[in-house]
Design an enzyme around this catalytic site. Sequence first.
Site, PDB file in Angstrom:
ATOM      1  N   ASP A   7      -0.040  -4.105  -4.056  1.00 39.05           N
ATOM      2  CA  ASP A   7      -1.163  -3.189  -4.245  1.00 39.05           C
ATOM      3  C   ASP A   7      -0.787  -1.768  -3.849  1.00 39.05           C
ATOM      4  O   ASP A   7      -1.331  -1.203  -2.878  1.00 39.05           O
ATOM      5  CB  ASP A   7      -2.402  -3.653  -3.476  1.00 39.05           C
ATOM      6  N   SER A  67       0.834  -1.194   0.000  1.00 38.52           N
ATOM      7  CA  SER A  67       0.000   0.000   0.000  1.00 38.52           C
ATOM      8  C   SER A  67       0.880   1.260   0.000  1.00 38.52           C
ATOM      9  O   SER A  67       1.680   1.439  -0.914  1.00 38.52           O
ATOM     10  CB  SER A  67      -0.958  -0.042   1.197  1.00 38.52           C
ATOM     11  N   HIS A 101      -7.757  -5.355  -0.909  1.00 37.86           N
ATOM     12  CA  HIS A 101      -6.468  -4.660  -0.748  1.00 37.86           C
ATOM     13  C   HIS A 101      -5.481  -5.545   0.028  1.00 37.86           C
ATOM     14  O   HIS A 101      -4.337  -5.757  -0.395  1.00 37.86           O
ATOM     15  CB  HIS A 101      -6.722  -3.349  -0.014  1.00 37.86           C
TER      16      HIS A 101
END
Length: 313
Positions: free
Chosen positions: A178, A154, A242
């Site tokens: 991601d 992230s 996610h």
Amino acid sequence: MKPIILLLLAVNIVLATPVSENDTEPQPAFDAYRDLRFLLSTRTNRGNPFRIMFRNLDSIRASPFVASRPLRVLIHGWFEDETSEISVGTSEELLNAGDFNVIFVDWSEGSRTLNYAAAANRVEIVGGFVASQLNFMRENGFVDFARTHVIGFSLGAHCAGFTGKGTGGQIHTIIGLDPAGPLFSERRPDGRIDASDGRYVECLHTNGGLIGAGIGAHICDADFFPNGGTDQRGCLTNTCSHLRAVAYYIESIQNNGFHSQRCTTETQASRENCNSGGGQWFGHADNGNNNLRGIFHFATNRNSPYSQGPWRN
């Protein structure tokens, strides 16, 4: 990462443009020199990470760090800390798989804020400090960049990118799990993880799209879009999709069954209609050595184990 986090992110993005620390509730300012922690785990100190002090030779020498071992650096995302899966689960599987030095970068003092924009504005600072530490360790004979991988989730994926920028693109492999999308532009490679940040840069996209948490674009040397790259099988929320990026990476370390098909375009990958040949595995150590390039798709199971094979050790 709690289920409410993406709701808070949505509110933050809708109600505010990028804000400064002065626009938020009073809180201690993030000081990377003071607050950033480098936590070393090896097979000799599992479950009891050793804190290496920033650019401190005595601290490195007193630690269980062994220069002859390959190095893996892990960086967490928004609202996470040393208890997150990118730290605990990933470190454990890496140490099961090989005799590594595993350094977890804990920047939770900067990431654990409801102000997503403030956390996002810190990724360049965090990446710069990690790069400075790795450059220092390399200069003193502790680290070989040719045997170093940096893995971030992230916002941590962008931290990993800035780590690569700060080490002159010499890190062997950088993996973005991601990479965060809000406030990061495809058109600004200088402000996010990018293919130029390392010798080989690989990205996994599990929650892209207009309302996803990830950037969801072909920004790395090799980009993998499982299940189309937006919503993951077995997930009902963006948060779940996610976080699947970390779960897939952990599963790939020991017994890699994420066998992919090459795609011609991102659209083809999003439609799960790729037939341009295959034979590639997400997250495999040979990808960097083989200079893998392109866009790839693979399907997963709804529940763990997620990979469908064929398997490659």
